[in-house]
Design an enzyme around this catalytic site. Structure first.
Site, mmCIF file in Angstrom:
data_model
loop_
_atom_site.group_PDB
_atom_site.id
_atom_site.type_symbol
_atom_site.label_atom_id
_atom_site.label_comp_id
_atom_site.label_asym_id
_atom_site.label_seq_id
_atom_site.Cartn_x
_atom_site.Cartn_y
_atom_site.Cartn_z
ATOM 1 N N GLY A 297 0.851 -1.191 0.000
ATOM 2 C CA GLY A 297 0.000 0.000 0.000
ATOM 3 C C GLY A 297 0.884 1.238 0.000
ATOM 4 C CB CYS A 376 -8.370 22.279 21.404
ATOM 5 S SG CYS A 376 -8.748 23.906 20.780
ATOM 6 C CD GLU A 377 -7.007 15.635 21.077
ATOM 7 O OE1 GLU A 377 -6.099 14.840 21.369
ATOM 8 O OE2 GLU A 377 -8.147 15.297 20.755
ATOM 9 C CE1 TYR A 405 -2.770 2.651 5.139
ATOM 10 C CE2 TYR A 405 -0.401 2.899 4.856
ATOM 11 C CZ TYR A 405 -1.533 2.128 4.785
ATOM 12 O OH TYR A 405 -1.444 0.829 4.347
HETATM 13 N N1 LLP Z 1 -2.411 -5.937 3.397
HETATM 14 C C1 LLP Z 1 -3.132 -5.925 4.534
HETATM 15 C C2 LLP Z 1 -3.970 -7.061 4.866
HETATM 16 C C3 LLP Z 1 -3.052 -4.808 5.385
HETATM 17 O O1 LLP Z 1 -3.764 -4.801 6.511
HETATM 18 C C4 LLP Z 1 -2.234 -3.712 5.051
HETATM 19 C C5 LLP Z 1 -2.139 -2.536 5.925
HETATM 20 C C6 LLP Z 1 -1.509 -3.775 3.837
HETATM 21 C C7 LLP Z 1 -1.625 -4.918 3.044
HETATM 22 C C8 LLP Z 1 -0.629 -2.659 3.365
HETATM 23 O O2 LLP Z 1 0.407 -2.329 4.212
HETATM 24 P P1 LLP Z 1 1.512 -1.285 3.684
HETATM 25 O O3 LLP Z 1 2.181 -1.868 2.471
HETATM 26 O O4 LLP Z 1 0.806 -0.031 3.332
HETATM 27 O O5 LLP Z 1 2.442 -1.073 4.819
HETATM 28 N N2 LLP Z 1 -2.339 3.743 9.153
HETATM 29 C C9 LLP Z 1 -1.048 3.116 9.300
HETATM 30 C C10 LLP Z 1 -0.903 1.888 8.422
HETATM 31 C C11 LLP Z 1 -1.940 0.837 8.678
HETATM 32 C C12 LLP Z 1 -1.842 -0.297 7.712
HETATM 33 C C13 LLP Z 1 -2.867 -1.317 7.932
HETATM 34 N N3 LLP Z 1 -2.781 -2.425 7.025
HETATM 35 C C14 LLP Z 1 0.053 4.133 9.028
HETATM 36 O O6 LLP Z 1 -0.261 5.288 8.743
HETATM 37 O O7 LLP Z 1 1.241 3.824 9.156
#
Ligand code: LLP
Length: 460
Positions: A297, A376-377, A405
Protein backbone atom coordinates in the site's frame (compact mmCIF):
# COMPACT_ATOMS: atom_id res chain seq x y z
CA UNK A 1 8.10 -6.06 -25.68
CA UNK A 2 5.16 -6.78 -23.32
CA UNK A 3 3.73 -3.97 -21.21
CA UNK A 4 5.31 -5.58 -18.18
CA UNK A 5 8.75 -5.79 -19.85
CA UNK A 6 8.49 -2.18 -20.97
CA UNK A 7 7.59 -1.24 -17.40
CA UNK A 8 10.57 -3.20 -16.08
CA UNK A 9 12.91 -1.28 -18.37
CA UNK A 10 11.39 2.04 -17.28
CA UNK A 11 11.59 1.05 -13.62
CA UNK A 12 15.37 0.93 -13.80
CA UNK A 13 15.32 4.64 -14.62
CA UNK A 14 13.28 5.90 -11.70
CA UNK A 15 14.74 6.59 -8.26
CA UNK A 16 13.84 4.24 -5.37
CA UNK A 17 12.73 7.11 -3.13
CA UNK A 18 11.49 10.65 -3.69
CA UNK A 19 12.53 13.03 -0.93
CA UNK A 20 10.72 16.20 0.10
CA UNK A 21 13.74 18.12 -1.23
CA UNK A 22 13.12 16.67 -4.72
CA UNK A 23 9.82 18.50 -5.19
CA UNK A 24 9.81 21.66 -7.31
CA UNK A 25 9.39 24.48 -4.74
CA UNK A 26 8.10 26.99 -7.28
CA UNK A 27 5.44 24.57 -8.44
CA UNK A 28 4.29 23.79 -4.91
CA UNK A 29 4.12 27.49 -4.02
CA UNK A 30 1.99 28.07 -7.14
CA UNK A 31 -0.38 25.23 -6.20
CA UNK A 32 -0.76 26.55 -2.64
CA UNK A 33 -1.52 30.06 -3.97
CA UNK A 34 -4.09 28.69 -6.41
CA UNK A 35 -5.83 26.18 -4.13
CA UNK A 36 -5.04 27.46 -0.59
CA UNK A 37 -3.84 25.33 2.30
CA UNK A 38 -3.88 22.79 3.81
CA UNK A 39 -3.51 21.06 0.47
CA UNK A 40 -2.48 17.54 -0.46
CA UNK A 41 -0.60 17.17 -3.73
CA UNK A 42 -0.46 13.67 -5.19
CA UNK A 43 1.76 13.02 -8.19
CA UNK A 44 0.28 10.27 -10.34
CA UNK A 45 3.47 9.99 -12.39
CA UNK A 46 5.31 8.98 -9.24
CA UNK A 47 2.51 6.52 -8.36
CA UNK A 48 3.05 4.91 -11.76
CA UNK A 49 6.83 4.79 -11.23
CA UNK A 50 6.35 3.05 -7.91
CA UNK A 51 4.03 0.49 -9.53
CA UNK A 52 6.58 -0.12 -12.27
CA UNK A 53 9.35 -0.72 -9.74
CA UNK A 54 7.22 -3.24 -7.86
CA UNK A 55 6.26 -5.11 -11.03
CA UNK A 56 9.87 -5.17 -12.17
CA UNK A 57 11.13 -6.50 -8.82
CA UNK A 58 8.38 -9.15 -8.60
CA UNK A 59 7.95 -10.14 -12.26
CA UNK A 60 6.21 -13.45 -11.51
CA UNK A 61 4.04 -12.29 -8.62
CA UNK A 62 0.50 -10.96 -8.45
CA UNK A 63 0.87 -7.41 -7.14
CA UNK A 64 -2.19 -6.08 -5.31
CA UNK A 65 -2.42 -2.48 -4.20
CA UNK A 66 -3.70 -2.15 -0.61
CA UNK A 67 -6.27 0.49 -1.41
CA UNK A 68 -6.52 1.75 2.18
CA UNK A 69 -3.30 3.72 1.75
CA UNK A 70 -5.00 6.14 -0.68
CA UNK A 71 -8.44 5.57 -2.22
CA UNK A 72 -8.58 8.66 -4.41
CA UNK A 73 -10.23 7.90 -7.74
CA UNK A 74 -7.32 9.17 -9.84
CA UNK A 75 -4.84 7.11 -7.82
CA UNK A 76 -6.96 3.97 -8.18
CA UNK A 77 -7.25 4.48 -11.93
CA UNK A 78 -3.48 4.98 -12.26
CA UNK A 79 -2.78 1.83 -10.28
CA UNK A 80 -5.32 -0.12 -12.32
CA UNK A 81 -3.78 1.07 -15.59
CA UNK A 82 -0.33 0.14 -14.29
CA UNK A 83 -1.56 -3.44 -13.95
CA UNK A 84 -1.91 -3.96 -10.20
CA UNK A 85 -4.94 -5.64 -8.61
CA UNK A 86 -6.82 -4.08 -5.67
CA UNK A 87 -6.85 -5.34 -2.08
CA UNK A 88 -9.82 -3.86 -0.23
CA UNK A 89 -10.57 -3.84 3.50
CA UNK A 90 -14.23 -2.82 3.46
CA UNK A 91 -17.38 -2.61 1.35
CA UNK A 92 -16.55 1.05 0.77
CA UNK A 93 -13.15 0.21 -0.64
CA UNK A 94 -14.63 -2.50 -2.89
CA UNK A 95 -17.19 0.01 -4.08
CA UNK A 96 -14.53 2.57 -4.92
CA UNK A 97 -12.30 0.02 -6.65
CA UNK A 98 -15.25 -1.12 -8.80
CA UNK A 99 -16.04 2.49 -9.66
CA UNK A 100 -12.40 2.98 -10.69
CA UNK A 101 -12.72 0.10 -13.14
CA UNK A 102 -11.23 -2.93 -11.37
CA UNK A 103 -13.27 -5.96 -12.37
CA UNK A 104 -13.98 -8.86 -10.03
CA UNK A 105 -10.95 -10.87 -11.14
CA UNK A 106 -8.73 -8.05 -9.86
CA UNK A 107 -10.54 -7.52 -6.54
CA UNK A 108 -9.52 -9.07 -3.25
CA UNK A 109 -11.69 -8.26 -0.25
CA UNK A 110 -9.94 -8.84 3.09
CA UNK A 111 -12.67 -9.37 5.67
CA UNK A 112 -11.46 -8.43 9.18
CA UNK A 113 -14.39 -8.94 11.60
CA UNK A 114 -16.60 -7.87 8.70
CA UNK A 115 -19.76 -5.98 9.61
CA UNK A 116 -22.93 -7.69 8.30
CA UNK A 117 -23.57 -4.74 6.00
CA UNK A 118 -20.17 -5.23 4.36
CA UNK A 119 -20.66 -8.97 3.89
CA UNK A 120 -24.13 -8.42 2.38
CA UNK A 121 -22.67 -5.92 -0.04
CA UNK A 122 -19.67 -8.01 -1.09
CA UNK A 123 -21.71 -11.20 -1.53
CA UNK A 124 -24.03 -9.13 -3.75
CA UNK A 125 -21.07 -7.90 -5.81
CA UNK A 126 -19.77 -11.47 -6.15
CA UNK A 127 -23.01 -12.53 -7.83
CA UNK A 128 -22.17 -10.22 -10.72
CA UNK A 129 -18.38 -10.58 -10.35
CA UNK A 130 -17.79 -14.24 -9.40
CA UNK A 131 -14.02 -13.87 -9.88
CA UNK A 132 -13.81 -11.70 -6.75
CA UNK A 133 -11.95 -13.30 -3.85
CA UNK A 134 -12.84 -12.98 -0.16
CA UNK A 135 -9.94 -13.36 2.28
CA UNK A 136 -11.18 -14.72 5.58
CA UNK A 137 -9.41 -14.76 8.95
CA UNK A 138 -11.94 -16.63 11.14
CA UNK A 139 -14.03 -19.78 10.72
CA UNK A 140 -17.00 -17.72 11.91
CA UNK A 141 -16.62 -15.49 8.87
CA UNK A 142 -16.76 -18.56 6.60
CA UNK A 143 -20.02 -19.57 8.28
CA UNK A 144 -21.42 -16.08 7.81
CA UNK A 145 -20.54 -16.19 4.10
CA UNK A 146 -22.18 -19.61 3.73
CA UNK A 147 -25.33 -18.30 5.49
CA UNK A 148 -25.54 -15.70 2.74
CA UNK A 149 -25.38 -18.39 0.04
CA UNK A 150 -21.76 -17.62 -0.89
CA UNK A 151 -19.73 -20.58 -2.17
CA UNK A 152 -17.21 -18.71 -4.33
CA UNK A 153 -13.51 -17.91 -4.14
CA UNK A 154 -11.98 -17.81 -0.67
CA UNK A 155 -8.47 -17.14 0.57
CA UNK A 156 -7.61 -18.24 4.09
CA UNK A 157 -5.86 -15.60 6.17
CA UNK A 158 -3.31 -17.10 8.51
CA UNK A 159 -1.87 -15.65 11.68
CA UNK A 160 1.77 -16.54 11.10
CA UNK A 161 2.77 -15.86 14.72
CA UNK A 162 5.45 -13.43 13.61
CA UNK A 163 5.02 -9.74 12.88
CA UNK A 164 6.90 -6.55 11.96
CA UNK A 165 6.06 -2.90 11.38
CA UNK A 166 6.97 0.73 12.09
CA UNK A 167 4.87 0.84 15.30
CA UNK A 168 3.22 -1.71 17.60
CA UNK A 169 -0.19 -0.40 16.50
CA UNK A 170 0.42 -1.60 12.95
CA UNK A 171 2.33 -4.81 13.70
CA UNK A 172 -0.23 -7.30 12.55
CA UNK A 173 1.43 -10.67 12.08
CA UNK A 174 1.33 -11.96 15.66
CA UNK A 175 -1.85 -10.12 16.74
CA UNK A 176 -4.68 -12.50 17.60
CA UNK A 177 -7.18 -10.22 15.87
CA UNK A 178 -5.88 -11.25 12.47
CA UNK A 179 -6.03 -14.62 10.80
CA UNK A 180 -6.47 -18.23 11.80
CA UNK A 181 -3.61 -19.39 14.07
CA UNK A 182 -0.88 -21.01 12.01
CA UNK A 183 -1.20 -24.41 13.70
CA UNK A 184 -4.88 -24.66 12.78
CA UNK A 185 -4.67 -23.06 9.35
CA UNK A 186 -4.13 -26.20 7.27
CA UNK A 187 -7.08 -27.94 8.87
CA UNK A 188 -9.26 -24.84 8.46
CA UNK A 189 -8.28 -24.50 4.80
CA UNK A 190 -9.07 -28.16 4.10
CA UNK A 191 -12.45 -27.84 5.81
CA UNK A 192 -13.18 -24.61 3.93
CA UNK A 193 -12.41 -26.33 0.63
CA UNK A 194 -15.44 -28.55 1.19
CA UNK A 195 -17.71 -25.50 1.07
CA UNK A 196 -15.83 -22.92 -1.00
CA UNK A 197 -13.31 -22.61 -3.81
CA UNK A 198 -10.18 -22.12 -1.69
CA UNK A 199 -7.71 -20.36 -4.00
CA UNK A 200 -5.12 -18.85 -1.69
CA UNK A 201 -3.52 -18.44 1.69
CA UNK A 202 -2.60 -15.04 3.08
CA UNK A 203 -0.55 -13.45 5.86
CA UNK A 204 0.47 -9.86 6.51
CA UNK A 205 3.36 -9.13 8.89
CA UNK A 206 2.51 -5.49 9.46
CA UNK A 207 2.93 -2.08 7.92
CA UNK A 208 6.07 -0.10 7.21
CA UNK A 209 8.61 -2.86 7.68
CA UNK A 210 12.11 -1.41 8.10
CA UNK A 211 15.13 -2.93 6.39
CA UNK A 212 16.29 -4.24 9.81
CA UNK A 213 13.07 -6.22 10.31
CA UNK A 214 13.38 -8.23 7.14
CA UNK A 215 14.32 -11.40 9.02
CA UNK A 216 10.86 -11.54 10.62
CA UNK A 217 9.29 -11.02 7.23
CA UNK A 218 11.37 -13.84 5.75
CA UNK A 219 10.27 -16.12 8.54
CA UNK A 220 6.63 -15.37 7.79
CA UNK A 221 7.21 -16.05 4.11
CA UNK A 222 8.95 -19.35 4.85
CA UNK A 223 6.05 -20.48 7.03
CA UNK A 224 3.60 -19.65 4.28
CA UNK A 225 5.62 -21.67 1.77
CA UNK A 226 5.55 -24.61 4.15
CA UNK A 227 1.79 -24.31 4.56
CA UNK A 228 1.28 -24.19 0.79
CA UNK A 229 3.31 -27.41 0.41
CA UNK A 230 1.33 -29.07 3.17
CA UNK A 231 -1.98 -28.18 1.50
CA UNK A 232 -0.79 -29.32 -1.93
CA UNK A 233 0.62 -32.57 -0.65
CA UNK A 234 -1.02 -33.75 2.58
CA UNK A 235 0.95 -37.01 2.37
CA UNK A 236 4.28 -35.17 2.10
CA UNK A 237 6.84 -34.58 4.81
CA UNK A 238 5.66 -30.98 5.52
CA UNK A 239 2.24 -32.30 6.51
CA UNK A 240 0.79 -33.84 9.63
CA UNK A 241 -2.61 -34.35 7.96
CA UNK A 242 -4.51 -37.55 8.58
CA UNK A 243 -4.47 -40.22 5.85
CA UNK A 244 -6.78 -39.82 2.83
CA UNK A 245 -6.96 -36.05 3.07
CA UNK A 246 -7.53 -34.32 -0.29
CA UNK A 247 -4.99 -31.75 -1.51
CA UNK A 248 -6.10 -28.11 -1.77
CA UNK A 249 -5.25 -26.62 -5.15
CA UNK A 250 -4.11 -23.11 -4.42
CA UNK A 251 -3.55 -20.43 -7.03
CA UNK A 252 -1.41 -18.21 -4.82
CA UNK A 253 0.38 -17.57 -1.56
CA UNK A 254 -0.13 -13.93 -0.55
CA UNK A 255 2.59 -12.72 1.83
CA UNK A 256 0.98 -9.32 2.43
CA UNK A 257 2.31 -5.77 2.19
CA UNK A 258 4.34 -3.68 4.56
CA UNK A 259 7.18 -2.58 2.25
CA UNK A 260 8.69 0.36 4.10
CA UNK A 261 9.58 3.74 2.66
CA UNK A 262 12.20 6.14 4.05
CA UNK A 263 10.57 8.97 6.01
CA UNK A 264 13.75 10.43 7.48
CA UNK A 265 15.75 12.43 4.96
CA UNK A 266 18.87 10.29 5.36
CA UNK A 267 17.20 6.87 5.76
CA UNK A 268 18.09 4.48 2.94
CA UNK A 269 15.44 3.37 0.48
CA UNK A 270 14.36 -0.26 0.63
CA UNK A 271 16.37 -2.44 -1.72
CA UNK A 272 13.30 -3.84 -3.42
CA UNK A 273 15.04 -6.35 -5.64
CA UNK A 274 16.94 -7.76 -2.64
CA UNK A 275 13.64 -8.07 -0.76
CA UNK A 276 12.09 -9.76 -3.78
CA UNK A 277 14.98 -12.24 -4.07
CA UNK A 278 14.82 -13.04 -0.35
CA UNK A 279 11.03 -13.49 -0.54
CA UNK A 280 11.22 -15.85 -3.50
CA UNK A 281 13.97 -17.82 -1.82
CA UNK A 282 12.14 -18.09 1.52
CA UNK A 283 8.85 -19.22 0.03
CA UNK A 284 10.39 -21.80 -2.32
CA UNK A 285 9.71 -24.34 -3.53
CA UNK A 286 6.11 -23.41 -4.24
CA UNK A 287 3.92 -26.27 -5.48
CA UNK A 288 3.39 -26.30 -9.25
CA UNK A 289 0.83 -23.74 -10.37
CA UNK A 290 1.00 -21.70 -7.16
CA UNK A 291 2.07 -18.04 -7.57
CA UNK A 292 3.45 -15.57 -5.08
CA UNK A 293 1.28 -12.52 -4.32
CA UNK A 294 2.12 -9.27 -2.48
CA UNK A 295 -0.04 -6.39 -1.22
CA UNK A 296 1.90 -3.13 -0.99
CA UNK A 297 0.00 0.00 0.00
CA UNK A 298 2.39 2.62 1.35
CA UNK A 299 5.12 1.82 -1.17
CA UNK A 300 2.83 2.76 -4.06
CA UNK A 301 1.67 6.16 -2.86
CA UNK A 302 3.68 7.47 0.12
CA UNK A 303 6.44 9.41 -1.61
CA UNK A 304 4.06 10.53 -4.37
CA UNK A 305 2.33 12.89 -1.93
CA UNK A 306 3.09 16.03 0.05
CA UNK A 307 0.90 18.07 2.38
CA UNK A 308 1.26 21.84 2.03
CA UNK A 309 0.53 23.96 5.07
CA UNK A 310 0.92 27.67 5.82
CA UNK A 311 2.58 29.15 8.91
CA UNK A 312 0.07 31.37 10.70
CA UNK A 313 1.71 32.06 14.09
CA UNK A 314 5.30 32.09 15.32
CA UNK A 315 5.62 32.13 19.10
CA UNK A 316 8.88 32.35 21.00
CA UNK A 317 8.68 30.87 24.49
CA UNK A 318 11.51 30.49 27.00
CA UNK A 319 11.72 26.79 26.11
CA UNK A 320 11.03 26.58 22.42
CA UNK A 321 9.75 28.28 19.31
CA UNK A 322 6.28 27.09 18.37
CA UNK A 323 5.40 27.42 14.72
CA UNK A 324 1.63 27.32 14.28
CA UNK A 325 0.38 25.98 10.96
CA UNK A 326 -3.04 25.50 9.35
CA UNK A 327 -2.78 21.68 9.01
CA UNK A 328 -3.38 19.56 12.06
CA UNK A 329 -3.88 15.99 13.16
CA UNK A 330 -7.24 16.11 11.38
CA UNK A 331 -5.34 16.45 8.10
CA UNK A 332 -2.38 14.19 8.88
CA UNK A 333 -2.93 11.91 11.87
CA UNK A 334 0.23 9.83 11.68
CA UNK A 335 2.49 11.94 13.95
CA UNK A 336 -0.18 12.11 16.70
CA UNK A 337 -1.19 8.47 16.38
CA UNK A 338 2.14 6.71 15.86
CA UNK A 339 4.70 9.41 16.72
CA UNK A 340 5.50 9.10 13.04
CA UNK A 341 8.26 11.18 11.51
CA UNK A 342 7.48 13.22 8.40
CA UNK A 343 10.13 15.42 6.79
CA UNK A 344 9.27 19.13 6.70
CA UNK A 345 10.72 21.65 4.27
CA UNK A 346 10.26 25.40 4.47
CA UNK A 347 9.35 26.72 1.03
CA UNK A 348 9.34 30.35 2.20
CA UNK A 349 7.13 33.11 0.92
CA UNK A 350 6.40 34.64 4.34
CA UNK A 351 7.02 38.07 5.81
CA UNK A 352 9.13 39.49 8.60
CA UNK A 353 7.38 41.11 11.60
CA UNK A 354 7.96 44.56 10.05
CA UNK A 355 6.05 43.45 6.90
CA UNK A 356 9.10 43.13 4.63
CA UNK A 357 9.61 40.00 2.51
CA UNK A 358 11.50 37.32 4.38
CA UNK A 359 14.70 36.07 2.71
CA UNK A 360 14.64 32.83 0.72
CA UNK A 361 14.70 29.82 3.10
CA UNK A 362 18.18 28.80 1.94
CA UNK A 363 19.48 32.17 3.19
CA UNK A 364 18.04 31.79 6.69
CA UNK A 365 19.62 30.06 9.67
CA UNK A 366 18.11 26.70 10.65
CA UNK A 367 16.48 26.79 14.11
CA UNK A 368 15.01 23.88 16.09
CA UNK A 369 11.24 24.43 16.33
CA UNK A 370 8.00 22.69 17.26
CA UNK A 371 5.43 22.69 14.46
CA UNK A 372 1.87 22.53 15.84
CA UNK A 373 -1.58 22.48 14.27
CA UNK A 374 -4.86 24.24 15.12
CA UNK A 375 -6.50 21.38 17.06
CA UNK A 376 -7.09 21.74 20.79
CA UNK A 377 -4.93 18.78 21.78
CA UNK A 378 -1.33 18.70 22.91
CA UNK A 379 -0.80 15.73 20.63
CA UNK A 380 -1.57 17.90 17.61
CA UNK A 381 2.10 18.41 16.90
CA UNK A 382 3.66 17.65 13.56
CA UNK A 383 7.20 17.61 14.93
CA UNK A 384 9.30 18.81 17.86
CA UNK A 385 12.81 20.12 18.09
CA UNK A 386 13.16 19.99 14.32
CA UNK A 387 15.71 22.20 12.57
CA UNK A 388 13.86 24.26 9.95
CA UNK A 389 14.95 27.27 7.95
CA UNK A 390 13.80 29.95 10.43
CA UNK A 391 10.01 30.10 9.85
CA UNK A 392 8.12 33.35 9.36
CA UNK A 393 4.42 34.01 9.30
CA UNK A 394 3.08 33.26 5.81
CA UNK A 395 5.79 30.71 4.95
CA UNK A 396 4.65 27.60 3.14
CA UNK A 397 5.81 24.26 4.58
CA UNK A 398 5.87 21.01 2.62
CA UNK A 399 5.32 17.90 4.72
CA UNK A 400 6.86 15.03 2.80
CA UNK A 401 6.02 11.37 2.26
CA UNK A 402 2.38 12.15 3.07
CA UNK A 403 0.73 10.27 0.20
CA UNK A 404 -0.03 7.10 2.19
CA UNK A 405 -2.50 7.13 5.08
CA UNK A 406 -2.56 10.94 4.96
CA UNK A 407 -5.81 12.16 3.43
CA UNK A 408 -7.09 8.65 4.06
CA UNK A 409 -7.05 9.09 7.85
CA UNK A 410 -8.23 12.71 7.78
CA UNK A 411 -11.24 13.55 9.94
CA UNK A 412 -13.57 16.42 10.73
CA UNK A 413 -12.67 16.51 14.43
CA UNK A 414 -12.93 20.02 15.91
CA UNK A 415 -15.40 20.60 13.06
CA UNK A 416 -12.59 21.07 10.61
CA UNK A 417 -13.48 20.57 6.95
CA UNK A 418 -11.13 18.11 5.29
CA UNK A 419 -8.45 19.59 3.01
CA UNK A 420 -8.39 19.70 -0.78
CA UNK A 421 -6.21 17.44 -2.90
CA UNK A 422 -4.64 18.19 -6.25
CA UNK A 423 -3.47 15.42 -8.57
CA UNK A 424 -0.50 16.00 -10.87
CA UNK A 425 -0.74 13.98 -14.06
CA UNK A 426 1.99 14.32 -16.63
CA UNK A 427 2.71 17.74 -15.18
CA UNK A 428 -0.90 18.96 -15.29
CA UNK A 429 -2.61 19.81 -12.00
CA UNK A 430 -6.30 19.16 -11.38
CA UNK A 431 -8.40 19.19 -8.23
CA UNK A 432 -8.97 15.56 -7.28
CA UNK A 433 -10.91 16.23 -4.06
CA UNK A 434 -12.34 19.67 -3.42
CA UNK A 435 -11.85 21.33 -0.07
CA UNK A 436 -14.77 20.60 2.25
CA UNK A 437 -16.84 23.58 3.33
CA UNK A 438 -18.39 24.42 6.68
CA UNK A 439 -21.69 23.34 5.10
CA UNK A 440 -20.29 19.86 4.43
CA UNK A 441 -19.81 19.43 8.17
CA UNK A 442 -23.54 19.35 8.79
CA UNK A 443 -24.80 17.61 5.63
CA UNK A 444 -25.59 14.35 7.39
CA UNK A 445 -27.38 16.15 10.23
CA UNK A 446 -29.49 18.18 7.86
CA UNK A 447 -30.36 15.09 5.81
CA UNK A 448 -31.37 13.20 8.97
CA UNK A 449 -33.61 16.13 9.87
CA UNK A 450 -35.42 15.69 6.57
CA UNK A 451 -36.43 12.19 7.63
CA UNK A 452 -33.94 10.27 5.50
CA UNK A 453 -33.02 6.83 6.78
CA UNK A 454 -29.40 6.05 7.55
CA UNK A 455 -29.18 3.96 4.43
CA UNK A 456 -31.00 5.78 1.65
CA UNK A 457 -31.91 4.01 -1.60
CA UNK A 458 -29.04 3.95 -3.99
CA UNK A 459 -26.32 5.08 -1.62
CA UNK A 460 -24.36 1.99 -2.55
N1 LLP B 1 -2.41 -5.94 3.40
C1 LLP B 1 -3.13 -5.92 4.53
C2 LLP B 1 -3.97 -7.06 4.87
C3 LLP B 1 -3.05 -4.81 5.39
O1 LLP B 1 -3.76 -4.80 6.51
C4 LLP B 1 -2.23 -3.71 5.05
C5 LLP B 1 -2.14 -2.54 5.92
C6 LLP B 1 -1.51 -3.78 3.84
C7 LLP B 1 -1.62 -4.92 3.04
C8 LLP B 1 -0.63 -2.66 3.37
O2 LLP B 1 0.41 -2.33 4.21
P1 LLP B 1 1.51 -1.28 3.68
O3 LLP B 1 2.18 -1.87 2.47
O4 LLP B 1 0.81 -0.03 3.33
O5 LLP B 1 2.44 -1.07 4.82
N2 LLP B 1 -2.34 3.74 9.15
C9 LLP B 1 -1.05 3.12 9.30
C10 LLP B 1 -0.90 1.89 8.42
C11 LLP B 1 -1.94 0.84 8.68
C12 LLP B 1 -1.84 -0.30 7.71
C13 LLP B 1 -2.87 -1.32 7.93
N3 LLP B 1 -2.78 -2.42 7.03
C14 LLP B 1 0.05 4.13 9.03
O6 LLP B 1 -0.26 5.29 8.74
O7 LLP B 1 1.24 3.82 9.16
Amino acid sequence: MSDRDAGAAAALENPPARRVSDWDAERLRGLADAHETPLYVQDLDRVRENCERLLAAFPDADVRYAVKAHTGRRVLESVRDAGLDAECASAGEVDRALAAGFDGSRLHYTAVNPPARDLDYVVGVAEAEPELTVTVGAVDTLDRLAERGYDGRVCVRVNPGVGAGHHEKVTTGGAAKFGIPYDRAAEAARAAAERFDVVGIHAHAGSGIDPDQLDSHRELVARMGELARDLADPDGEDSDAAADVAPVDLEYVDVGGGFGVPYEEDAPALDLSAVADATREAVAPLPAGVDLAIEPGRYVVADAGVLLTRVNTVKETPDETVVGVDAGMTDLLRPAMYDAYHPVRNLGGGRERDGSDAPAPDDRPATPVTVAGPICETGDTLCRDRALADPNRGDLLAVGVAGAYGYEMASQYNSRPRPAEVALDDGTAAVARRRETLGDLTTVEREAGRGRTDRPEGDR
